[in-house]
Design a protein around this motif. Structure first.
Motif, PDB file in Angstrom:
ATOM      1  N   UNK A 110      20.232  31.870  35.143  1.00  0.00           N
ATOM      2  CA  UNK A 110      21.282  31.797  34.129  1.00  0.00           C
ATOM      3  C   UNK A 110      22.634  32.320  34.585  1.00  0.00           C
ATOM      4  N   UNK A 111      22.654  33.159  35.620  1.00  0.00           N
ATOM      5  CA  UNK A 111      23.941  33.705  36.075  1.00  0.00           C
ATOM      6  C   UNK A 111      24.608  32.826  37.128  1.00  0.00           C
ATOM      7  N   UNK A 112      23.952  31.736  37.504  1.00  0.00           N
ATOM      8  CA  UNK A 112      24.583  30.770  38.379  1.00  0.00           C
ATOM      9  C   UNK A 112      24.736  31.238  39.814  1.00  0.00           C
ATOM     10  N   UNK A 113      25.816  30.817  40.438  1.00  0.00           N
ATOM     11  CA  UNK A 113      26.030  31.022  41.862  1.00  0.00           C
ATOM     12  C   UNK A 113      27.176  31.985  42.142  1.00  0.00           C
ATOM     13  N   UNK A 114      27.066  32.692  43.246  1.00  0.00           N
ATOM     14  CA  UNK A 114      28.139  33.594  43.657  1.00  0.00           C
ATOM     15  C   UNK A 114      29.385  32.858  44.111  1.00  0.00           C
ATOM     16  N   UNK A 115      29.342  31.546  44.180  1.00  0.00           N
ATOM     17  CA  UNK A 115      30.527  30.787  44.561  1.00  0.00           C
ATOM     18  C   UNK A 115      31.455  30.537  43.377  1.00  0.00           C
ATOM     19  N   UNK A 116      31.062  30.962  42.185  1.00  0.00           N
ATOM     20  CA  UNK A 116      31.909  30.759  41.008  1.00  0.00           C
ATOM     21  C   UNK A 116      33.174  31.614  41.104  1.00  0.00           C
ATOM     22  N   UNK A 117      34.274  31.013  40.704  1.00  0.00           N
ATOM     23  CA  UNK A 117      35.573  31.659  40.892  1.00  0.00           C
ATOM     24  C   UNK A 117      35.647  33.022  40.224  1.00  0.00           C
ATOM     25  N   UNK A 118      35.073  33.171  39.023  1.00  0.00           N
ATOM     26  CA  UNK A 118      35.148  34.456  38.318  1.00  0.00           C
ATOM     27  C   UNK A 118      34.455  35.563  39.106  1.00  0.00           C
ATOM     28  N   UNK A 119      33.330  35.218  39.736  1.00  0.00           N
ATOM     29  CA  UNK A 119      32.621  36.198  40.541  1.00  0.00           C
ATOM     30  C   UNK A 119      33.424  36.559  41.789  1.00  0.00           C
ATOM     31  N   UNK A 120      33.981  35.543  42.429  1.00  0.00           N
ATOM     32  CA  UNK A 120      34.776  35.790  43.622  1.00  0.00           C
ATOM     33  C   UNK A 120      36.012  36.628  43.309  1.00  0.00           C
ATOM     34  N   UNK A 121      36.555  36.442  42.106  1.00  0.00           N
ATOM     35  CA  UNK A 121      37.707  37.254  41.706  1.00  0.00           C
ATOM     36  C   UNK A 121      37.309  38.719  41.585  1.00  0.00           C
ATOM     37  N   UNK A 122      36.142  38.976  41.010  1.00  0.00           N
ATOM     38  CA  UNK A 122      35.649  40.357  40.927  1.00  0.00           C
ATOM     39  C   UNK A 122      35.464  40.949  42.317  1.00  0.00           C
ATOM     40  N   UNK A 123      34.986  40.136  43.244  1.00  0.00           N
ATOM     41  CA  UNK A 123      34.782  40.577  44.631  1.00  0.00           C
ATOM     42  C   UNK A 123      36.119  40.980  45.254  1.00  0.00           C
ATOM     43  N   UNK A 124      37.109  40.116  45.116  1.00  0.00           N
ATOM     44  CA  UNK A 124      38.440  40.393  45.647  1.00  0.00           C
ATOM     45  C   UNK A 124      39.040  41.637  44.988  1.00  0.00           C
ATOM     46  N   UNK A 125      38.895  41.723  43.668  1.00  0.00           N
ATOM     47  CA  UNK A 125      39.468  42.855  42.930  1.00  0.00           C
ATOM     48  C   UNK A 125      38.834  44.179  43.345  1.00  0.00           C
ATOM     49  N   UNK A 126      37.553  44.159  43.683  1.00  0.00           N
ATOM     50  CA  UNK A 126      36.892  45.396  44.106  1.00  0.00           C
ATOM     51  C   UNK A 126      37.547  45.957  45.359  1.00  0.00           C
ATOM     52  N   UNK A 127      37.928  45.064  46.267  1.00  0.00           N
ATOM     53  CA  UNK A 127      38.579  45.510  47.504  1.00  0.00           C
ATOM     54  C   UNK A 127      39.994  45.996  47.234  1.00  0.00           C
ATOM     55  N   UNK A 128      40.774  45.204  46.490  1.00  0.00           N
ATOM     56  CA  UNK A 128      42.173  45.601  46.237  1.00  0.00           C
ATOM     57  C   UNK A 128      42.248  46.856  45.381  1.00  0.00           C
ATOM     58  N   UNK A 129      41.289  47.044  44.475  1.00  0.00           N
ATOM     59  CA  UNK A 129      41.299  48.248  43.638  1.00  0.00           C
ATOM     60  C   UNK A 129      41.081  49.500  44.475  1.00  0.00           C
ATOM     61  N   UNK A 130      40.179  49.420  45.450  1.00  0.00           N
ATOM     62  CA  UNK A 130      39.941  50.567  46.322  1.00  0.00           C
ATOM     63  C   UNK A 130      41.177  50.869  47.155  1.00  0.00           C
ATOM     64  N   UNK A 131      41.843  49.816  47.608  1.00  0.00           N
ATOM     65  CA  UNK A 131      43.053  49.992  48.418  1.00  0.00           C
ATOM     66  C   UNK A 131      44.267  50.362  47.582  1.00  0.00           C
ATOM     67  N   UNK A 132      44.138  50.194  46.260  1.00  0.00           N
ATOM     68  CA  UNK A 132      45.251  50.442  45.335  1.00  0.00           C
ATOM     69  C   UNK A 132      46.445  49.547  45.658  1.00  0.00           C
TER      70      UNK A 132
END
Length: 227
Positions: free
Chosen positions: A183-205
């Motif tokens: 039901x949660x689909x694939x990690x290639x979905x844009x919303x998931x990838x955005x969370x991935x990107x945001x996790x990195x930028x948030x740590x870097x501030x």
């Protein structure tokens, strides 16, 4: 680098059945990673799921992850570690047997005992890796859902070492489709990838970056996911 398992020492057992997680060569290779392998020292360790195409770094999914990771971080600042059906496979050894040779996909497994044993075995391996590399990394991020995510969450609990696990649960629930086999689909979905990107930028501030998904570079070839 020394070959993990010399050819004349390899088991004749097949690498394409649901008993892969008990395969003597997979167990031996993972034990080597946890005892003999020398992890690098980097600011970031980023855990990503294994893929059907081997070696993993050539797969569409890993190329997609790399565009996000290395679009923000410098190569010398990050260590990519693959986990899941393969156990634990640092990126730089993903061309080694048996990580290049197995065919079994955990997503095809409907045997409850296999799935339970996988989560137990993988969470314990991940916890050992986290403990062994406690001083190697400043930040840890894991991009995963399904049984791989469950194993990572348990590993964090066992080890007491913090890992930022994405995508966010809220995002997962927002796009969940109970009518799908997964039901949660694939990690290639844009919303998931955005969370991935945001996790990195948030740590870097630093400012967040808008993630785009190109059809040619978003093939769903993760082991846990069946099209």
């Amino acid at each position: 680098m020394t070959t993990i398992i010399p050819e004349n020492e390899r088991s004749n057992e097949p690498l394409d059945t649901e008993r892969l997680i008990y395969h003597p060569d997979m167990i031996r290779a993972n034990e080597w990673v946890l005892t003999e392998y020398q992890p690098p020292v980097n600011d970031f360790c980023i855990f990503v799921p294994c893929a059907m195409r081997k070696p993993y770094h050539t797969s569409p999914s890993h190329k997609m992850y790399d565009r996000i990771i290395f679009g923000i971080l410098e190569p010398e600042d990050v260590h990519v570690v693959v986990f899941g059906t393969c156990g634990i496979t640092p990126r730089e050894i993903d061309t080694e047997y048996p990580f290049t040779d197995y065919k079994f996909m955990m997503g095809k497994c409907n045997v409850a005992k296999i799935k339970r044993d996988f989560i137990k075995m993988e969470s314990e391996r991940l916890a050992k890796y986290l403990e062994r590399t406690r001083d190697n990394y400043k930040h840890r991020i894991a991009y995963c859902i399904g049984d791989f995510r469950t194993a990572m969450e348990k590993a964090v609990e066992i080890s007491g070492i913090d890992v930022t696990i994405v995508p966010d649960r809220k995002t997962m629930e927002e796009i969940a489709n109970p009518n799908k086999r997964f039901k949660y689909g694939s990690l290639s979905q844009r919303q998931y990838l955005q969370d991935f990107s945001d996790a990195i930028t948030n740590i870097l501030n630093v400012s967040q970056r808008t993630v785009g998904v190109h059809e040619d570079h978003s093939t769903n070839d993760m082991d846990w996911y069946l099209l």
